[in-house]
Motif scaffolding. Structure first.
Motif, PDB file in Angstrom:
ATOM      1  N   THR A 198      -3.607   6.205   3.024  1.00  0.00           N
ATOM      2  CA  THR A 198      -4.650   6.374   4.044  1.00  0.00           C
ATOM      3  C   THR A 198      -5.544   7.554   3.672  1.00  0.00           C
ATOM      4  O   THR A 198      -6.768   7.480   3.772  1.00  0.00           O
ATOM      5  CB  THR A 198      -4.029   6.595   5.439  1.00  0.00           C
ATOM      6  OG1 THR A 198      -3.224   5.462   5.781  1.00  0.00           O
ATOM      7  CG2 THR A 198      -5.113   6.781   6.497  1.00  0.00           C
ATOM      8  N   LYS A 199      -4.927   8.633   3.197  1.00  0.00           N
ATOM      9  CA  LYS A 199      -5.713   9.763   2.709  1.00  0.00           C
ATOM     10  C   LYS A 199      -6.607   9.340   1.546  1.00  0.00           C
ATOM     11  O   LYS A 199      -7.780   9.732   1.460  1.00  0.00           O
ATOM     12  CB  LYS A 199      -4.792  10.892   2.261  1.00  0.00           C
ATOM     13  CG  LYS A 199      -4.010  11.573   3.374  1.00  0.00           C
ATOM     14  CD  LYS A 199      -3.142  12.691   2.803  1.00  0.00           C
ATOM     15  CE  LYS A 199      -2.332  13.399   3.876  1.00  0.00           C
ATOM     16  NZ  LYS A 199      -1.515  14.509   3.316  1.00  0.00           N
ATOM     17  N   LEU A 200      -6.061   8.543   0.666  1.00  0.00           N
ATOM     18  CA  LEU A 200      -6.828   8.041  -0.475  1.00  0.00           C
ATOM     19  C   LEU A 200      -8.049   7.260  -0.020  1.00  0.00           C
ATOM     20  O   LEU A 200      -9.157   7.431  -0.552  1.00  0.00           O
ATOM     21  CB  LEU A 200      -5.937   7.158  -1.346  1.00  0.00           C
ATOM     22  CG  LEU A 200      -6.617   6.385  -2.480  1.00  0.00           C
ATOM     23  CD1 LEU A 200      -7.225   7.341  -3.499  1.00  0.00           C
ATOM     24  CD2 LEU A 200      -5.619   5.448  -3.153  1.00  0.00           C
ATOM     25  N   TYR A 251       0.804  -1.225   0.000  1.00  0.00           N
ATOM     26  CA  TYR A 251       0.000   0.000   0.000  1.00  0.00           C
ATOM     27  C   TYR A 251       0.833   1.270   0.000  1.00  0.00           C
ATOM     28  O   TYR A 251       0.303   2.364   0.171  1.00  0.00           O
ATOM     29  CB  TYR A 251      -1.012  -0.052   1.148  1.00  0.00           C
ATOM     30  CG  TYR A 251      -2.040  -1.119   0.857  1.00  0.00           C
ATOM     31  CD1 TYR A 251      -3.231  -0.808   0.232  1.00  0.00           C
ATOM     32  CD2 TYR A 251      -1.769  -2.460   1.129  1.00  0.00           C
ATOM     33  CE1 TYR A 251      -4.142  -1.793  -0.098  1.00  0.00           C
ATOM     34  CE2 TYR A 251      -2.674  -3.456   0.805  1.00  0.00           C
ATOM     35  CZ  TYR A 251      -3.856  -3.110   0.183  1.00  0.00           C
ATOM     36  OH  TYR A 251      -4.751  -4.095  -0.156  1.00  0.00           O
ATOM     37  N   SER A 252       2.140   1.111  -0.282  1.00  0.00           N
ATOM     38  CA  SER A 252       2.931   2.284  -0.662  1.00  0.00           C
ATOM     39  C   SER A 252       2.629   2.663  -2.107  1.00  0.00           C
ATOM     40  O   SER A 252       2.916   3.782  -2.536  1.00  0.00           O
ATOM     41  CB  SER A 252       4.426   1.981  -0.507  1.00  0.00           C
ATOM     42  OG  SER A 252       4.806   0.890  -1.346  1.00  0.00           O
ATOM     43  N   GLY A 282      -1.642   3.197  -6.844  1.00  0.00           N
ATOM     44  CA  GLY A 282      -2.462   2.548  -7.854  1.00  0.00           C
ATOM     45  C   GLY A 282      -3.072   1.258  -7.345  1.00  0.00           C
ATOM     46  O   GLY A 282      -4.270   0.997  -7.542  1.00  0.00           O
ATOM     47  N   TYR A 283      -2.255   0.460  -6.688  1.00  0.00           N
ATOM     48  CA  TYR A 283      -2.753  -0.786  -6.104  1.00  0.00           C
ATOM     49  C   TYR A 283      -3.768  -0.479  -5.003  1.00  0.00           C
ATOM     50  O   TYR A 283      -4.837  -1.101  -4.924  1.00  0.00           O
ATOM     51  CB  TYR A 283      -1.594  -1.602  -5.528  1.00  0.00           C
ATOM     52  CG  TYR A 283      -2.014  -2.934  -4.942  1.00  0.00           C
ATOM     53  CD1 TYR A 283      -2.305  -4.016  -5.769  1.00  0.00           C
ATOM     54  CD2 TYR A 283      -2.116  -3.114  -3.561  1.00  0.00           C
ATOM     55  CE1 TYR A 283      -2.688  -5.247  -5.243  1.00  0.00           C
ATOM     56  CE2 TYR A 283      -2.500  -4.334  -3.023  1.00  0.00           C
ATOM     57  CZ  TYR A 283      -2.785  -5.392  -3.866  1.00  0.00           C
ATOM     58  OH  TYR A 283      -3.168  -6.607  -3.338  1.00  0.00           O
ATOM     59  N   ALA A 284      -3.444   0.495  -4.149  1.00  0.00           N
ATOM     60  CA  ALA A 284      -4.332   0.859  -3.049  1.00  0.00           C
ATOM     61  C   ALA A 284      -5.692   1.311  -3.554  1.00  0.00           C
ATOM     62  O   ALA A 284      -6.739   0.929  -3.010  1.00  0.00           O
ATOM     63  CB  ALA A 284      -3.693   1.956  -2.200  1.00  0.00           C
TER      64      ALA A 284
END
Length: 427
Positions: free
Chosen positions: A135-137, A99-100, A103-105
């Protein structure tokens, strides 16, 4: 001018634990985001308002999930032959590393939110990862979808893989940035202080997070007494403190601000007393408690002591996003606890569990989870016509039938804070 309208149908909810409120062919008057009243007969003063007539459908409050891990959504159903600590190392931490990548997140988080919507979860308390930007996303995606949530950036600075560790300073700085940017950004989506649990947070980090919670007046979520190996580890890490709960309490993370602790299976008497005193919420996670061989929480005992309790899916220790699945699992394990306790801890009834999955957990969000006057109008419209096909059923039986044999396909409409919520976008 606030939008006013009426929904009509077979209304069922719980003001009090274990007691249904039933309005057959009744009316809910909604003004803006709030319920203005529930009526068997519509008062004349509301006669000019638009009526949304849902016919024979059931109208129930939206479900509230008090504990879930959004980044673990891809792991549903995986690794459930392991106990907690090995499961974290083998499945959870490697997944959370990803989750860095924003795009994946975005792909996973949007799918997770769509699944919540599909299963009728209108409010949830969610762990993200240590990664500030994704997390913001996640918070932005919740707000875009129109669902209510507390979302926490996870904090960890020890006893985890190097790729998921932060320095204490970095963890606090990133958490502070999130609080300042998101505390007032959205009405329904808010930040929540989220130390993963004591084993992965130094006391310095815990205490600094407690100070942030108090300074910004934001709530707290974490895990407590889930697994015997975990508890033993906490005792080794903090030998001078009385028990697991006292570590959080010493750090200002145990009721100084509204607090949820997930699991709470192996609580000591002193811990229960402290939770009652500090009004700490319990997130009961029956599926993950069984899947990870953790144990059966004494929910009847905790209810009798006056604790605030809600239900939770605990994705992905729990294998399902569905809150009706959590209700059914809670019912089954409460019966096992009744036998285990030599028939002293009475099994939880469907009405009690319905309360815990709506108003019980909803209390953490304020006036949420009921159709009482002044509560936010979170609602599900349930078409159960394919379930009650042989014999006429009472309202209570129809709800029970839906919980035990229905699924997301029976949920036809969803409302959150007075607004009808359409299916969220998948990215």
């Amino acid at each position: 001018m606030q939008d006013e309208f009426i929904v009509k149908g077979n209304i069922i909810f719980t003001k009090d634990l274990g007691k249904y409120e039933i309005f057959e062919n009744g009316y809910i008057v909604v003004g803006g985001k709030l319920v203005k009243g529930v009526f068997k007969e519509l008062p004349e003063k509301f006669s000019e308002l638009k009526i949304l007539d849902y016919g024979h459908a059931l109208i129930i409050p939206g479900f509230v999930d008090l504990h879930s891990h959004a980044p673990q959504f891809p792991n549903l159903g995986l690794g459930l032959d392991k106990e907690l600590m090995p499961w974290l190392d083998s499945y959870t931490f490697p997944e959370e590393k990803k989750y860095s990548d924003s795009g994946y997140a975005k792909k996973v988080y949007s799918a997770f939110i769509r699944s919540l919507w599909k299963h009728g979860t209108t409010r949830s308390c969610v762990f993200a990862t240590i990664h500030k930007n994704t997390t913001k996303l996640l918070m932005d995606l919740f707000a875009e979808a129109g669902l209510g949530a507390y979302v926490g950036k996870v904090n960890m600075n020890r006893n985890a893989p190097e790729y998921l560790l932060e320095s204490t300073e970095e963890s606090i700085d990133n958490t502070k940035e999130l609080l300042e940017e998101y505390d007032h950004k959205y009405e329904l989506v808010k930040p929540i202080i989220t130390p993963r649990f004591v084993p992965t947070c130094s006391f310095e980090l815990l205490k600094s997070l407690g100070e942030l919670a108090k300074k910004y007046n934001v709530p707290v979520q974490s895990h407590l007494s889930e697994n015997l190996s975990e508890i033993s580890f906490v005792k080794k890490l903090h030998p001078k403190l009385k028990n697991y709960a006292s570590v959080y309490d010493e750090a200002g993370l145990f009721g100084d601000c509204p607090t949820i602790m997930a699991h709470c299976i192996w609580l000591e008497e002193d811990e229960i007393e402290l939770m009652v005193k500090n009004e700490v919420f319990v997130a009961h996670c029956p599926n993950s408690n069984g899947n990870l061989s953790s144990g059966i929480a004494s929910i009847r005992k905790l209810l009798e002591r006056g604790l605030n309790i809600g239900l939770a899916t605990d994705v992905s220790g729990g294998y399902s996003v569905s809150m009706i699945n959590a209700i059914v699992s809670s019912a089954m394990v409460s019966k096992l606890k009744w036998l285990e306790s030599n028939r002293t801890d009475k099994p939880l009834t469907t009405a009690e569990l319905f309360y815990l999955s709506t108003k019980g957990g909803g209390k953490f969000f304020g006036k949420v989870g009921s159709f009482e006057e002044g509560y936010e109008f979170d609602a599900l419209i349930i078409d159960d016509s394919n379930l009650s096909i042989f014999n006429p059923l009472s309202m209570e039986e129809r709800l029970e039938k839906f919980i035990y044999t229905g699924d997301d396909r029976n949920i036809k409409e969803r409302y959150v804070a007075g607004k009808k919520i359409e299916e969220p976008k998948q990215y």
